[in-house]
Design a protein around this motif. Structure first.
Motif, mmCIF file in Angstrom:
data_model
loop_
_atom_site.group_PDB
_atom_site.id
_atom_site.type_symbol
_atom_site.label_atom_id
_atom_site.label_comp_id
_atom_site.label_asym_id
_atom_site.label_seq_id
_atom_site.Cartn_x
_atom_site.Cartn_y
_atom_site.Cartn_z
ATOM 1 N N LYS A 1 -9.291 3.641 -0.183
ATOM 2 C CA LYS A 1 -8.918 4.742 -1.240
ATOM 3 C C LYS A 1 -9.196 6.242 -0.638
ATOM 4 C CE LYS A 1 -7.017 3.022 -4.883
ATOM 5 N NZ LYS A 1 -5.334 3.141 -5.190
ATOM 6 N N ARG B 1 3.362 1.805 -4.509
ATOM 7 C CA ARG B 1 3.163 1.922 -6.067
ATOM 8 C C ARG B 1 2.147 0.877 -6.672
ATOM 9 N NH1 ARG B 1 8.035 3.354 -9.691
ATOM 10 N NH2 ARG B 1 8.434 4.578 -7.702
ATOM 11 N N GLN B 2 2.838 -0.316 -6.479
ATOM 12 C CA GLN B 2 2.119 -1.562 -6.944
ATOM 13 C C GLN B 2 0.581 -1.614 -6.546
ATOM 14 O OE1 GLN B 2 4.543 -4.868 -6.205
ATOM 15 N NE2 GLN B 2 2.693 -6.513 -6.464
ATOM 16 N N ASN C 1 -1.005 0.948 -5.002
ATOM 17 C CA ASN C 1 -2.052 2.044 -5.460
ATOM 18 C C ASN C 1 -2.567 1.957 -6.771
ATOM 19 O OD1 ASN C 1 -1.767 3.318 -2.922
ATOM 20 N ND2 ASN C 1 -0.167 4.563 -3.475
ATOM 21 N N SER C 2 -1.802 1.279 -7.614
ATOM 22 C CA SER C 2 -2.155 1.193 -9.049
ATOM 23 C C SER C 2 -3.011 0.052 -9.218
ATOM 24 C CB SER C 2 -0.950 1.266 -9.971
ATOM 25 O OG SER C 2 0.130 0.138 -9.473
ATOM 26 N N GLN C 3 -2.581 -1.093 -8.660
ATOM 27 C CA GLN C 3 -3.257 -2.427 -9.023
ATOM 28 C C GLN C 3 -4.651 -2.922 -8.221
ATOM 29 O OE1 GLN C 3 0.004 -5.180 -9.491
ATOM 30 N NE2 GLN C 3 0.966 -3.879 -10.796
ATOM 31 N N ASN D 1 -7.798 -1.679 -5.122
ATOM 32 C CA ASN D 1 -8.754 -0.630 -4.606
ATOM 33 C C ASN D 1 -8.175 -0.217 -3.441
ATOM 34 O OD1 ASN D 1 -10.544 0.081 -6.526
ATOM 35 N ND2 ASN D 1 -11.857 -1.771 -5.943
ATOM 36 N N GLN E 1 -5.423 1.975 -0.636
ATOM 37 C CA GLN E 1 -4.521 3.017 -0.528
ATOM 38 C C GLN E 1 -3.209 2.601 0.408
ATOM 39 O OE1 GLN E 1 -4.940 6.393 -2.037
ATOM 40 N NE2 GLN E 1 -2.808 6.671 -1.321
#
Lengths: 387, 234
Positions: free
Chosen positions: A58, A230-231, A233-235, A237, A239
């Motif tokens: 991240k 997107r999946q 990055n959001s779900q 740890n 990046q």
């Protein structure tokens, strides 16, 4: 008429050289700006070829891209190998290349990778073998030349990406292969199995499970590009960043610089045009009577125009040759001394030069237009009646 | 008003009643008919229209139909385009302007060849013929030895004779010369008179503006077909 134009040029060579010098400076600037911009973009795109996504720790996506694709920055951190193995099972992903960074030798980065890493860059072995055991190393062509290492040589890595870091003296590497040049970033790298990096860093990491720095991902379809980052990055740890998007964002940040450089080049082109215009106008001033004599002898206006345009053409074509020599010398210096890894597309250079040749002819015509108009309106009777 | 273009022996038929300059001033010229083989000397005070007459005849100045008519070698010059008037030179009309001027980057021979090499479509053969004729004329003008010299290395008299040779190179039907003997010494003036007379003897015709009585006398001495016309002051 071109023969007469040449003789007029030979009559006042310094004025010709001055006009050529100014004109070539303008043309060289324009050619350089266009060529350099296209070359850098092509170079960036070529380095990222086959890499749709970079998965790392991240943090900044741009930093991850610069570190993983261009090897020009430090990574945000490491990620568990287990997380990469999960990605390998994702049906939207076609290829995964985990890499480990952290060490370097003599300024060249040591990259822990799987054998498939070579295929990502279409790298072919030049000497030795591509088969590696832990603590074996295969060197990129530029790295081998710069480090002066050959097959069988041993070296130790330093901790960190820059020179002067702590040396891993107890874990030397053996050179087992040297790659042929590819024109891509792998030329600058030292490649070793992932396990080598883990061995060299035993006891340095807080984590007990194996880690890598990045996973270089190729996707199965463009649709995946819209959803997967997107999946991830959001779900998770992790990046996910797309090199194409990050590079475009970076270039957009420097767009104003390119604009200023282009404006400067445009100003130089205008000055080149003015230089040619001045040369032709001065020629006309000096030779108004000559042109009247030509007209009196029956030489048509069209042929008199050919004489003036011919002189302008000689100036801009000579300037184009000088500009090409200047740009080629600059490109050679860039390729050999300043940026050895730079990928130069020769065919694009030819296109730029051809376009500039056409532009130069147009420039000659435009620059000689005012003189042509004056020559067209020359009062032959009055000019030849003066004593 | 139409010029007489039917007669084969009539080289120029000039009937300009009132020529109007761009400035608005007008000038009237007498009717002049020039037969083949004649040397017509036009004299008169400054402003009488000598140069204007020559500029109209060489096609450098445009003539409008309402101003008069002008026929040269069967070509009616009234209301014709610049391009058509330019086509008169150098084969129909050879022009020796008042200003003696050679192109500086060219040798005397190259200058003399300009009407052929630059004004006409040429072949290798026509250029060979032109070179032969140029050498013959330079020899006749007494300047064969300066053929390869550059204009800045010759005298005004030699340059003047070179200009005459240049005007005669394409064997024009009519030679128009504007004050050809101005600034020439006796020797050069005589050589020029002989050159023009020789051209007329070979079938040429000349219209010469001059107020140099000595030069006219030399022409009369060399040719029996000299006719003088005096233009009235306007």
């Amino acid at each position: 008429m071109l023969g007469l134009a040449r003789k007029y040029i030979a009559e006042s060579p310094w004025q010709f050289f001055l006009a050529v010098a100014l004109c070539s400076l303008g043309l060289a600037s324009v050619v350089s700006v266009i060529w350099l911009q296209e070359t850098l973009e092509a170079h960036a795109a070529r380095q990222a070829s086959g890499i749709d996504l970079v998965i790392g720790a991240k943090g900044s996506g741009l930093q991850n891209t610069l570190a993983a694709v261009y090897h020009a920055d430090v990574p945000n951190g490491n990620i568990p190998l287990a997380a990469v193995e999960v990605l390998e099972k994702n049906p939207q992903i076609s290829k995964v290349n985990p890499i480990s960074l952290g060490d370097s030798v003599g300024g060249a980065r040591i990259v822990g990778a799987r054998p498939t890493f070579f295929a990502l860059y279409d790298a072919k072995i030049a000497r030795g073998t591509i088969e590696m055991q832990p603590m074996d190393a295969v060197l990129g062509a530029t790295a081998a030349r710069r480090l002066k290492l050959s097959l069988g040589d041993r070296f130790v890595g330093n901790h960190g990406m820059a020179e002067g870091g702590e040396a891993h003296d107890s874990h030397p590497y053996s050179v087992v292969g040297i790659l042929a040049p590819t024109g891509r970033v792998i030329d600058e790298l030292v490649v070793t199995p992932l396990e080598s990096v883990w061995i060299a860093h035993e006891g340095h990491s807080a984590s007990t499970e194996p880690e890598v720095t990045f996973a270089l991902i190729a996707l199965r379809s463009p649709v995946a590009m819209a959803t997967l980052p997107r999946q991830i990055n959001s779900q998770t740890n992790l990046q996910a960043s797309a090199p194409a998007i990050e590079s475009a964002r970076l270039l957009a940040n420097f767009g104003w610089v390119a604009l200023i450089v282009k404006a400067f080049a445009a100003a130089l082109i205008v000055s080149a045009m003015l230089a040619t215009f001045a040369a032709i106008s001065q020629a006309l001033e000096r030779r108004e009577t000559d042109l009247a004599v030509l007209r009196a002898m029956g030489v048509s206006r069209r042929r008199v125009a050919q004489l003036l345009v011919g002189e302008a053409l000689y100036i801009v074509l000579a300037a184009l040759v000088v500009a090409c020599v200047m740009v080629s010398a600059g490109a050679l210096w860039l390729k050999t001394a300043a940026l050895p890894g730079l990928y130069v597309d020769g065919s694009f250079g030819v296109i730029v030069i051809a376009a500039c040749a056409i532009a130069a002819c147009g420039l000659a015509l435009v620059a000689s237009l005012p003189a042509l108009w004056r020559a067209y309106r020359i009062d032959v009777a009055a000019q030849l009646s003066r004593s | 008003m139409q010029p007489n273009t039917a007669s084969e022996s009539l080289i120029a038929d000039i009937r300009v009643a009132a020529f109007r300059y761009a400035s608005g001033a007008t000038i009237a010229l007498p009717d002049i008919a020039i037969e083949a083989g004649e040397i017509v000397i036009v004299s008169g005070r400054s402003g009488s229209g000598k140069s204007t007459l020559l500029h109209l005849t060489t096609g450098v100045l445009a003539l409008r139909r309402e101003q008069g008519s002008l026929g040269v070698a069967g070509v009616d010059l009234a209301d014709v385009s610049q391009k058509e008037r330019d086509a008169l030179r150098p084969c129909i009309v050879g022009w020796m302007p008042q200003r003696v001027h050679l192109l500086h980057p060219l040798s005397v021979l190259e200058n003399v060849l300009v009407p052929i090499s630059m004004a006409m479509r040429t072949t290798r053969n026509t250029m060979v013929d032109a070179r032969v004729r140029a050498h013959t004329l330079l020899d006749a003008a007494g300047i064969a030895t300066i053929a390869d010299k550059m204009p800045n290395a010759i005298s005004v008299g030699q340059a003047s004779r070179a200009c005459a040779v240049r005007a005669l190179l394409a064997k024009p039907k009519l030679l128009c010369a504007d004050e050809p003997s101005a600034a020439l010494d006796r020797e050069n003036s005589t050589a020029l008179a002989k050159l023009i007379a020789s051209y007329v003897r070979e079938g040429g015709t000349a219209l010469i503006a001059s107020h140099d009585f000595a030069f006219v006398e030399r022409l009369k001495h060399e040719s029996e077909s000299v006719r003088e016309i005096v233009l009235k002051s306007q």
